[in-house]
Design a protein around this motif. Structure first.
Motif, PDB file in Angstrom:
ATOM      1  N   TYR A   1       0.674  -1.485  -0.022  1.00  0.00           N
ATOM      2  CA  TYR A   1       0.356  -0.151   0.002  1.00  0.00           C
ATOM      3  C   TYR A   1       0.490   1.013   0.116  1.00  0.00           C
ATOM      4  O   TYR A   1       0.023   2.341  -0.437  1.00  0.00           O
ATOM      5  CB  TYR A   1      -1.119  -0.447   1.480  1.00  0.00           C
ATOM      6  N   ASN A   2       2.195   1.282   0.766  1.00  0.00           N
ATOM      7  CA  ASN A   2       3.296   2.480   0.288  1.00  0.00           C
ATOM      8  C   ASN A   2       3.580   2.716  -1.096  1.00  0.00           C
ATOM      9  O   ASN A   2       3.349   3.886  -1.233  1.00  0.00           O
ATOM     10  CB  ASN A   2       4.338   2.173   1.088  1.00  0.00           C
ATOM     11  N   LEU A   3       3.142   2.132  -1.927  1.00  0.00           N
ATOM     12  CA  LEU A   3       3.454   2.500  -2.678  1.00  0.00           C
ATOM     13  C   LEU A   3       2.079   3.204  -3.949  1.00  0.00           C
ATOM     14  O   LEU A   3       2.548   4.240  -4.888  1.00  0.00           O
ATOM     15  CB  LEU A   3       3.423   1.469  -4.534  1.00  0.00           C
ATOM     16  N   ILE A   4       1.386   3.223  -3.336  1.00  0.00           N
ATOM     17  CA  ILE A   4       0.335   3.400  -4.142  1.00  0.00           C
ATOM     18  C   ILE A   4       0.337   5.352  -4.171  1.00  0.00           C
ATOM     19  O   ILE A   4       0.103   5.998  -5.542  1.00  0.00           O
ATOM     20  CB  ILE A   4      -1.387   3.442  -3.564  1.00  0.00           C
ATOM     21  N   PRO A   5       0.366   5.855  -2.322  1.00  0.00           N
ATOM     22  CA  PRO A   5       1.168   7.126  -2.754  1.00  0.00           C
ATOM     23  C   PRO A   5       2.030   7.907  -3.678  1.00  0.00           C
ATOM     24  O   PRO A   5       1.898   9.644  -4.000  1.00  0.00           O
ATOM     25  CB  PRO A   5       0.584   7.762  -0.974  1.00  0.00           C
ATOM     26  N   LEU A   6       2.605   6.992  -4.289  1.00  0.00           N
ATOM     27  CA  LEU A   6       3.986   7.688  -5.291  1.00  0.00           C
ATOM     28  C   LEU A   6       3.456   7.220  -6.222  1.00  0.00           C
ATOM     29  O   LEU A   6       4.660   8.041  -7.552  1.00  0.00           O
ATOM     30  CB  LEU A   6       5.068   6.957  -4.479  1.00  0.00           C
ATOM     31  N   LEU A   7       2.569   6.898  -7.266  1.00  0.00           N
ATOM     32  CA  LEU A   7       2.028   7.081  -8.513  1.00  0.00           C
ATOM     33  C   LEU A   7       1.360   8.507  -8.691  1.00  0.00           C
ATOM     34  O   LEU A   7       0.378   8.136  -8.896  1.00  0.00           O
ATOM     35  CB  LEU A   7       1.094   5.602  -8.987  1.00  0.00           C
ATOM     36  N   VAL A   8       1.687   9.721  -9.034  1.00  0.00           N
ATOM     37  CA  VAL A   8       1.261  10.700  -9.273  1.00  0.00           C
ATOM     38  C   VAL A   8       2.350  11.747 -10.273  1.00  0.00           C
ATOM     39  O   VAL A   8       2.706  11.403 -10.584  1.00  0.00           O
ATOM     40  CB  VAL A   8       1.058  11.646  -7.804  1.00  0.00           C
ATOM     41  N   GLY A   9       1.594  11.562 -11.186  1.00  0.00           N
ATOM     42  CA  GLY A   9       1.919  12.120 -12.583  1.00  0.00           C
ATOM     43  C   GLY A   9       3.179  11.272 -13.143  1.00  0.00           C
ATOM     44  O   GLY A   9       2.259  10.358 -13.377  1.00  0.00           O
ATOM     45  N   ASN A  10       3.586  11.676 -14.903  1.00  0.00           N
ATOM     46  CA  ASN A  10       3.858  10.986 -15.857  1.00  0.00           C
ATOM     47  C   ASN A  10       4.922  10.016 -14.921  1.00  0.00           C
ATOM     48  O   ASN A  10       6.745  10.418 -15.024  1.00  0.00           O
ATOM     49  CB  ASN A  10       4.631  11.371 -16.718  1.00  0.00           C
ATOM     50  N   VAL A  11       4.778   8.535 -14.045  1.00  0.00           N
ATOM     51  CA  VAL A  11       5.696   8.067 -13.306  1.00  0.00           C
ATOM     52  C   VAL A  11       5.754   6.296 -14.095  1.00  0.00           C
ATOM     53  O   VAL A  11       4.791   6.264 -14.356  1.00  0.00           O
ATOM     54  CB  VAL A  11       5.650   8.067 -11.706  1.00  0.00           C
ATOM     55  N   GLY A  12       6.868   5.776 -14.069  1.00  0.00           N
ATOM     56  CA  GLY A  12       6.622   4.335 -13.889  1.00  0.00           C
ATOM     57  C   GLY A  12       7.601   3.453 -12.905  1.00  0.00           C
ATOM     58  O   GLY A  12       7.501   4.140 -11.731  1.00  0.00           O
ATOM     59  N   LEU A  13       7.167   2.109 -12.983  1.00  0.00           N
ATOM     60  CA  LEU A  13       8.408   1.479 -11.790  1.00  0.00           C
ATOM     61  C   LEU A  13       9.350   0.399 -12.798  1.00  0.00           C
ATOM     62  O   LEU A  13       9.279   0.188 -13.896  1.00  0.00           O
ATOM     63  CB  LEU A  13       7.060   0.545 -11.477  1.00  0.00           C
ATOM     64  N   ILE A  14      10.354   0.715 -11.925  1.00  0.00           N
ATOM     65  CA  ILE A  14      11.446  -0.192 -12.227  1.00  0.00           C
ATOM     66  C   ILE A  14      12.025  -0.934 -11.113  1.00  0.00           C
ATOM     67  O   ILE A  14      12.073  -1.114 -10.108  1.00  0.00           O
ATOM     68  CB  ILE A  14      13.241   0.719 -12.498  1.00  0.00           C
ATOM     69  N   PHE A  15      11.465  -1.925 -11.190  1.00  0.00           N
ATOM     70  CA  PHE A  15      11.793  -3.461 -10.258  1.00  0.00           C
ATOM     71  C   PHE A  15      13.143  -4.076 -10.728  1.00  0.00           C
ATOM     72  O   PHE A  15      13.961  -4.494 -11.986  1.00  0.00           O
ATOM     73  CB  PHE A  15      10.952  -4.671 -10.707  1.00  0.00           C
ATOM     74  N   THR A  16      13.819  -4.157  -9.390  1.00  0.00           N
ATOM     75  CA  THR A  16      15.234  -4.507  -9.463  1.00  0.00           C
ATOM     76  C   THR A  16      15.381  -5.759  -8.270  1.00  0.00           C
ATOM     77  O   THR A  16      15.301  -5.361  -6.975  1.00  0.00           O
ATOM     78  CB  THR A  16      15.799  -3.745  -9.803  1.00  0.00           C
ATOM     79  N   LYS A  17      16.560  -6.265  -8.508  1.00  0.00           N
ATOM     80  CA  LYS A  17      17.866  -7.752  -6.945  1.00  0.00           C
ATOM     81  C   LYS A  17      19.025  -7.003  -7.297  1.00  0.00           C
ATOM     82  O   LYS A  17      19.836  -7.437  -6.601  1.00  0.00           O
ATOM     83  CB  LYS A  17      17.281  -8.918  -7.942  1.00  0.00           C
ATOM     84  N   GLY A  18      19.371  -5.595  -8.137  1.00  0.00           N
ATOM     85  CA  GLY A  18      20.537  -5.262  -8.043  1.00  0.00           C
ATOM     86  C   GLY A  18      20.698  -4.169  -6.945  1.00  0.00           C
ATOM     87  O   GLY A  18      19.833  -4.173  -6.339  1.00  0.00           O
ATOM     88  N   ASP A  19      21.664  -3.976  -6.933  1.00  0.00           N
ATOM     89  CA  ASP A  19      21.943  -2.605  -5.551  1.00  0.00           C
ATOM     90  C   ASP A  19      21.677  -1.403  -6.297  1.00  0.00           C
ATOM     91  O   ASP A  19      21.959  -0.469  -6.915  1.00  0.00           O
ATOM     92  CB  ASP A  19      23.320  -2.071  -5.640  1.00  0.00           C
ATOM     93  N   LEU A  20      20.787  -0.893  -5.319  1.00  0.00           N
ATOM     94  CA  LEU A  20      19.738   0.565  -5.705  1.00  0.00           C
ATOM     95  C   LEU A  20      20.844   1.343  -6.711  1.00  0.00           C
ATOM     96  O   LEU A  20      20.674   2.119  -7.176  1.00  0.00           O
ATOM     97  CB  LEU A  20      19.104   0.961  -4.521  1.00  0.00           C
ATOM     98  N   LYS A  21      21.696   1.754  -5.756  1.00  0.00           N
ATOM     99  CA  LYS A  21      22.918   3.207  -6.110  1.00  0.00           C
ATOM    100  C   LYS A  21      23.025   2.722  -7.304  1.00  0.00           C
ATOM    101  O   LYS A  21      23.625   3.591  -8.273  1.00  0.00           O
ATOM    102  CB  LYS A  21      24.253   3.221  -5.238  1.00  0.00           C
ATOM    103  N   GLU A  22      23.663   0.983  -7.890  1.00  0.00           N
ATOM    104  CA  GLU A  22      24.736   1.281  -9.231  1.00  0.00           C
ATOM    105  C   GLU A  22      22.657   1.222  -9.966  1.00  0.00           C
ATOM    106  O   GLU A  22      23.685   1.991 -11.572  1.00  0.00           O
ATOM    107  CB  GLU A  22      24.283  -0.421  -8.767  1.00  0.00           C
ATOM    108  N   VAL A  23      21.659   0.939 -10.028  1.00  0.00           N
ATOM    109  CA  VAL A  23      20.887   0.514 -11.072  1.00  0.00           C
ATOM    110  C   VAL A  23      20.764   2.748 -11.212  1.00  0.00           C
ATOM    111  O   VAL A  23      20.648   2.624 -12.215  1.00  0.00           O
ATOM    112  CB  VAL A  23      19.855   0.336 -10.070  1.00  0.00           C
ATOM    113  N   ARG A  24      19.974   2.905 -10.037  1.00  0.00           N
ATOM    114  CA  ARG A  24      20.165   4.624 -10.100  1.00  0.00           C
ATOM    115  C   ARG A  24      21.276   5.343 -11.059  1.00  0.00           C
ATOM    116  O   ARG A  24      21.036   6.439 -12.009  1.00  0.00           O
ATOM    117  CB  ARG A  24      20.457   5.466  -8.864  1.00  0.00           C
ATOM    118  N   GLU A  25      22.626   4.542 -11.075  1.00  0.00           N
ATOM    119  CA  GLU A  25      24.100   5.850 -12.026  1.00  0.00           C
ATOM    120  C   GLU A  25      23.717   4.757 -12.856  1.00  0.00           C
ATOM    121  O   GLU A  25      23.993   5.650 -13.899  1.00  0.00           O
ATOM    122  CB  GLU A  25      24.999   5.300 -11.170  1.00  0.00           C
TER     123      GLU A  25
END
Length: 320
Positions: free
Chosen positions: A79-103
């Protein structure tokens, strides 16, 4: 000939895909996709292929699927995901390191021209120098109050000029001038707005924290706890060493001002009776810091002699 799926079938397939990803991945990056083209998005998908998957869609459809899946699986953290879906957004699902994925995502930013009506994401500064434009183009510079001069038959900008401020809308004159100068001041790509990790939601700035930052913040927190504990006289593990030292100081003060005494206090009383002993005790320390010859030699001669216990040694002995 393949039959195209109906609108209802597409929704069902999308719902199944999203629910499957929610079960498979526990880390999700919520990204803003403003001004991102299809080719650019395809390159990002290709670059993240392996440990990550990009999923775009309508916010209402994503919210509905997440809500129903959370109810079916009793996973209330979704349920914590629902308030984040505002505007022109998408989801990136990952199993890797979050910092490396963002870079990795940030590598796919593409330069873009300043189009009329766009809100500037950064300040735009026109650098000084020869523009290569003929003198008939000076009207653009005059409208924008940009100082110029004619040099060898071309227009030259004299000083750097802040043409557009961050947050301002791009006007027609600014857009035309930047196009003539061949300047593409803006760059667009997927921007991480929020991070979901095993039910916890936090800002992407958290990914920039290093171990030194965490140690510094922890030390600051311990210092605040110790200060608060001492102020309200409430014992905690952080304040315990300070409380013991303060207690010893109080006992020592009572012994010095009264007839009560104990072995460690006797030495302090001797120092108070004969202040010259302070100078004698401090001399080896001064000599060690200055590297003096004669004083250092005397210290070398006395290095085998037993040293008198200092007041700090008494405090430390309480914890041994």
């Amino acid at each position: 000939m393949a039959v195209k799926p109906t609108k209802a079938q597409k929704k069902t397939q999308y719902d199944e895909k999203l629910c499957r990803m929610l079960d498979e991945f526990s880390q999700i990056l919520v990204v803003v996709a403003d001004n991102v083209g299809s080719t650019q998005l395809q390159n990002i998908r290709r670059g993240l292929r392996g440990e990550s998957a990009v999923l775009m869609g309508k916010n209402t459809m994503m919210k509905r699927s997440i809500k129903l899946h959370a109810e079916r699986t009793s996973n209330k953290a979704l349920y914590n995901l629902i308030p984040l879906l505002v505007g022109n957004v998408g989801l990136i699902f990952t199993k890797g390191d979050l910092k490396e994925v963002r870079e990795e995502i940030s590598k796919y930013k593409v330069g873009a021209p300043a189009r009329v009506g766009l809100v500037a994401p950064v300040d735009v500064v026109v650098p000084p120098g020869n523009t290569g434009l003929d003198p008939s183009q000076t009207a653009f510079f005059q409208v924008l109050n940009i100082p110029t001069k004619i040099n060898k038959g071309t227009v030259e900008i004299v000083t750097p000029v802040e043409l557009i401020n961050k947050g301002d809308k791009v006007g027609s004159s600014e857009a035309a001038l930047l196009a003539k100068l061949g300047i593409r001041p803006f760059s667009y790509g997927l921007v991480v707005s929020s991070v979901y990790d095993n039910g916890s939601v936090f800002s992407p700035e958290v990914l920039d924290l290093t171990e030194d930052d965490l140690i510094g913040k922890f030390a600051a927190g311990v210092s605040m706890v110790a200060s608060l504990s001492l102020a309200v006289s409430f014992p905690t593990l952080a304040a315990a060493p300070h409380m013991f030292v303060n207690a010893y100081k109080n006992v020592l003060a009572v012994a010095v001002t009264s007839e009560y005494s104990y072995p460690q206090a006797e030495i302090v009383k001797e120092y108070l009776k004969d202040p010259s002993k302070f100078a004698v005790a401090a001399a080896p320390v001064v000599a060690a810091k200055s590297g003096g010859g004669a004083t250092a030699a005397k210290v070398e001669e006395k290095k085998d002699e037993p040293e008198e216990e200092s007041d700090d040694d008494f405090v430390c002995s309480l914890f041994d």
